[in-house]
Every structure is written in C-alpha cells, then in structure tokens.
Design a protein around this motif. Sequence first.
Motif, PDB file in Angstrom:
ATOM      1  N   ALA A 126       0.473   5.504  -5.238  1.00 36.62           N
ATOM      2  CA  ALA A 126      -0.854   4.920  -4.928  1.00 36.62           C
ATOM      3  C   ALA A 126      -0.700   3.413  -4.734  1.00 36.62           C
ATOM      4  O   ALA A 126      -1.351   2.804  -3.893  1.00 36.62           O
ATOM      5  CB  ALA A 126      -1.843   5.219  -6.046  1.00 36.62           C
ATOM      6  N   ASP A 128       2.032   0.884  -3.539  1.00 37.44           N
ATOM      7  CA  ASP A 128       3.298   0.951  -2.813  1.00 37.44           C
ATOM      8  C   ASP A 128       3.578  -0.395  -2.165  1.00 37.44           C
ATOM      9  O   ASP A 128       2.806  -0.841  -1.307  1.00 37.44           O
ATOM     10  CB  ASP A 128       3.216   2.062  -1.751  1.00 37.44           C
ATOM     11  CG  ASP A 128       4.571   2.324  -1.106  1.00 37.44           C
ATOM     12  OD1 ASP A 128       5.330   1.358  -0.904  1.00 37.44           O
ATOM     13  OD2 ASP A 128       4.858   3.494  -0.803  1.00 37.44           O
ATOM     14  N   ASP A 181       5.960  -6.337   0.295  1.00 42.19           N
ATOM     15  CA  ASP A 181       4.799  -7.199   0.041  1.00 42.19           C
ATOM     16  C   ASP A 181       4.442  -7.040  -1.428  1.00 42.19           C
ATOM     17  O   ASP A 181       4.105  -5.943  -1.869  1.00 42.19           O
ATOM     18  CB  ASP A 181       3.654  -6.741   0.951  1.00 42.19           C
ATOM     19  CG  ASP A 181       2.292  -7.139   0.437  1.00 42.19           C
ATOM     20  OD1 ASP A 181       2.178  -8.243  -0.120  1.00 42.19           O
ATOM     21  OD2 ASP A 181       1.349  -6.356   0.605  1.00 42.19           O
ATOM     22  N   SER A 253      -9.728  -5.102  -8.806  1.00 43.45           N
ATOM     23  CA  SER A 253      -9.517  -4.873  -7.374  1.00 43.45           C
ATOM     24  C   SER A 253     -10.791  -4.297  -6.782  1.00 43.45           C
ATOM     25  O   SER A 253     -11.470  -3.485  -7.403  1.00 43.45           O
ATOM     26  CB  SER A 253      -8.375  -3.879  -7.134  1.00 43.45           C
ATOM     27  OG  SER A 253      -7.133  -4.481  -7.419  1.00 43.45           O
ATOM     28  N   HIS A 270      -8.692  -4.758   2.478  1.00 47.28           N
ATOM     29  CA  HIS A 270      -7.249  -5.018   2.389  1.00 47.28           C
ATOM     30  C   HIS A 270      -6.470  -4.091   1.470  1.00 47.28           C
ATOM     31  O   HIS A 270      -5.267  -4.221   1.353  1.00 47.28           O
ATOM     32  CB  HIS A 270      -7.050  -6.456   1.909  1.00 47.28           C
ATOM     33  CG  HIS A 270      -7.483  -6.655   0.472  1.00 47.28           C
ATOM     34  ND1 HIS A 270      -8.720  -6.298   0.018  1.00 47.28           N
ATOM     35  CD2 HIS A 270      -6.827  -7.148  -0.596  1.00 47.28           C
ATOM     36  CE1 HIS A 270      -8.817  -6.561  -1.264  1.00 47.28           C
ATOM     37  NE2 HIS A 270      -7.681  -7.085  -1.672  1.00 47.28           N
ATOM     38  N   LEU A 272      -5.034  -0.622   1.022  1.00 43.09           N
ATOM     39  CA  LEU A 272      -4.810   0.543   1.872  1.00 43.09           C
ATOM     40  C   LEU A 272      -4.427   1.768   1.055  1.00 43.09           C
ATOM     41  O   LEU A 272      -3.780   1.656   0.012  1.00 43.09           O
ATOM     42  CB  LEU A 272      -3.693   0.255   2.883  1.00 43.09           C
ATOM     43  CG  LEU A 272      -3.909  -0.925   3.829  1.00 43.09           C
ATOM     44  CD1 LEU A 272      -2.745  -1.002   4.829  1.00 43.09           C
ATOM     45  CD2 LEU A 272      -5.240  -0.822   4.572  1.00 43.09           C
ATOM     46  N   ASP A 298      -2.406  -5.745 -12.907  1.00 40.43           N
ATOM     47  CA  ASP A 298      -2.462  -5.982 -11.463  1.00 40.43           C
ATOM     48  C   ASP A 298      -2.012  -4.736 -10.687  1.00 40.43           C
ATOM     49  O   ASP A 298      -2.703  -4.262  -9.774  1.00 40.43           O
ATOM     50  CB  ASP A 298      -1.577  -7.189 -11.122  1.00 40.43           C
ATOM     51  CG  ASP A 298      -1.973  -7.842  -9.815  1.00 40.43           C
ATOM     52  OD1 ASP A 298      -2.861  -7.311  -9.129  1.00 40.43           O
ATOM     53  OD2 ASP A 298      -1.388  -8.883  -9.477  1.00 40.43           O
ATOM     54  N   THR A 302      -4.861  -2.048  -8.421  1.00 37.82           N
ATOM     55  CA  THR A 302      -4.707  -1.609  -7.037  1.00 37.82           C
ATOM     56  C   THR A 302      -4.536  -0.095  -6.984  1.00 37.82           C
ATOM     57  O   THR A 302      -5.197   0.589  -6.196  1.00 37.82           O
ATOM     58  CB  THR A 302      -3.476  -2.309  -6.406  1.00 37.82           C
ATOM     59  OG1 THR A 302      -3.547  -3.708  -6.686  1.00 37.82           O
ATOM     60  CG2 THR A 302      -3.428  -2.090  -4.907  1.00 37.82           C
TER      61      THR A 302
END
Length: 361
Positions: A126, A128, A181, A253, A270, A272, A298, A302
């Motif tokens: 989830a 990545d 990223d 998030s 942003h 995805l 963190d 996400t």
Amino acid sequence: MKKQITTILLIVLLLGASGCAKAQMGTDELNETIPMSITAPSQEATADLFAMDTWLNLSAYGPQAEAALAAAQDRIMELESLWSVTNADSEIYAVNHSDGAPTLLSGDTAEVLAFALEMAERTGGAMDPTLYPVLTAWGFTTGQYQIPSQKEIDFLLSSTGYEKIKLDGQTVTVPDGMELDLGAVGKGYAADETAAVLRKYGITSALLNFGGNVLTVGAKPDGSPWRIGIRNPFTDEDTLGVMELVDQSIVVSGGYERYFIGEDGVQYWHILDPDTGAPARNGLAQAAIISSDSKVCDALSTAVYVMGLEDAIEYWRSEQGFDMILVTDDQQIYITEGVAEAFTLRDGQANWEVYVIAAEA
Ligand code: AMP
Ligand code: MG
C-alpha cells in the motif's frame, strides 16, 4: 481549468498559553539567582525553515535550545540534500539516473530506504516508494498537472514495485526505468533524527512540526501534554479536535494536501493507489497515525490512507504498535482505543459520529 492548492499546515498547533511562555526575566538575571536546572525549561528557541518541500517549525526548550536547533537544522538540510528527487546532487537523484547500475548509498539513505522497503512489504505494498514515474505522469512532481491515459498509467505501473529494488547493505540496484521517491517516509525519518539531535543537547521538551507531521519531545515545559489540533479534512479553516501527546508523533495524510481539479471537474490528489496508479479513493478523507516513532507514523499514514477503513482496521489489529484516527468520506471518525482518551472533539463538532476501534474484533 487546472488548479493547485497546497495546504502548508495540515495540523493547526494549539499551544496552551503556558506552553508558549518565555522567560519572564532576562537570561542573565535568571542564571544569577536560580540554578541552571530550574531555569532550563523556560528557555525557548524556535526555528522556521523550508525543507523537504514544506515549512518546518521547530521549538525547543532548555539551556542549550539555540545550539540544539542550529545542529538540528544542519541535520535536516543534510538529509534533504541526500533525498531530494529534483536536486541533481542528491543520492536519490543519482539512483534514479543510474540506468540500472548498482549505486553505493550513505548510511542514512540506505537506512531510510531499508525502512521504506520493509514498510512496503509489511503493508502489502500500500506504501510503495517506487511510484515516482506514475506521480510524474500526473504532474505531482512538477506541478504540471494532467490526467494521464489509462494506457500510459498501465505502461508506467510496469516500472513500479518495491520488490524489484535490491538493497544489499549500502548498495542499491534499481532496474532501468524505475525511480525511487521517499516522499511518504522522509519527513517522518527526518523528524526522528531531529529529535535525536535535540536530545543529545539535553532537550527534554520540544515541538517539531514538519508541515503537519508533528513530533513532540517530552511534555510542554510546564509538564502538561502537548495539545495538537487535528484538521477537519473537509475545510482548511477548522479543526476536528485536539490530541494530547507526550513523547509521541502524529502524522496525517489526506487528499487535500496536494491536488488539482481535472478538466472533468474531479479532484485528483498526490497519494496514489499502487494497484491502479490513480489517486487512492478507498473511502478515507484523512488518516492520522500516532506512535513514538515518526517514520512509522509517516509510512503508515500513507499506507492506511491507501488501504481504506476496513483494511486499515484489520492491519492495526494484526500489527499493533501504533494508534490511528481515520476520517471517512461520509464524515465518521474512527479512533483506536489506545488514544481514544487523549482525543477530544472540539466544541461545535458534536455532530460527528466517533467510533472507538477495539483491539479485539
Ligand atoms: P504522505 O504525505 O506522507 O502521505 O506522502 C505522500 C507522498 O508520497 C506523495 O507526495 C508522493 O511523493 C508519495 N506517494 C504517493 N502515493 C504513495 C504510495 N502509495 N506509497 C508511497 N509513496 C507515495
Ligand atoms: Mg506518509
């Protein structure tokens, strides 16, 4: 018409007056009359800086607060220079332009990457850290927003997948066409590192706000918990309630952080869904994670946002070690039992339904 709205502060900091109080007397006067240990908590230093694509506000209390914050800022800038995706001198940039060749990383980058890959695995992908090519197609990396074709997304998705990244000690191999990223974990990692620097300087009370990622060191100087306002995801002028924290981090998030409205009138954001390559739409408007480890917060904020309510609850029940506050698109609040007591709905928000999630189903 395309529109970009970037909300700088996701979390409004609600600091009690006593928490912000500065020394009533000059420092010299204090030092003459009161032993250092007593004067320590009342000495405040603050710093505001722009790093990691966001505004950071740091407040530290104690005799070495100024020096501690200076060292902390150096550390933050050091990490940013390693992990920036756009700075041609960064390690992540080098990896992303390595054409599939093995790249030697610094200890910091190897560590944060190992962590990101581990969390990717533990969250079933989830979260990545290999979605950069898809994020670029949507324009989230450049601000040139557009809705890519399904064909383009499908093609780019074949160049994603954390399991294809090989990290061997400090050497990483990223297949040609793939890019890393650290956007979903870097700020949390940097907040933990910042707290570690402050602690080395003897700081026992500090509030670190990394663009809405908050980490508290200790309690407020007066000994009471820090009070952190939780944003209402449906408006940026409002808070849902307050979370009391001591020595903990909260990371949020939401789809409102960075988004554009497409020509079809739909809002695209942003975060995805790695399965679809499109913004995650799994019923959550906001996911907040609370734990003592900001990088875990963190990564999971996400991941949980991507998972949606049901899977997030299942994940929490099986993993434990963190707490969460989830806000659904239909305006319900779900809060895990570990922090239910520490959260208070704000006056005027009594119409919200709040459900406490128990560890046992
Ligand atoms: P956060 O604000 O911590 O939720 O992280 C969002 C950032 O992480 C985005 O700006 C992207 O750079 C990146 N990102 C978006 N979706 C994902 C995902 N599913 N997994 C990992 N990183 C992501
Ligand atoms: Mg995150």
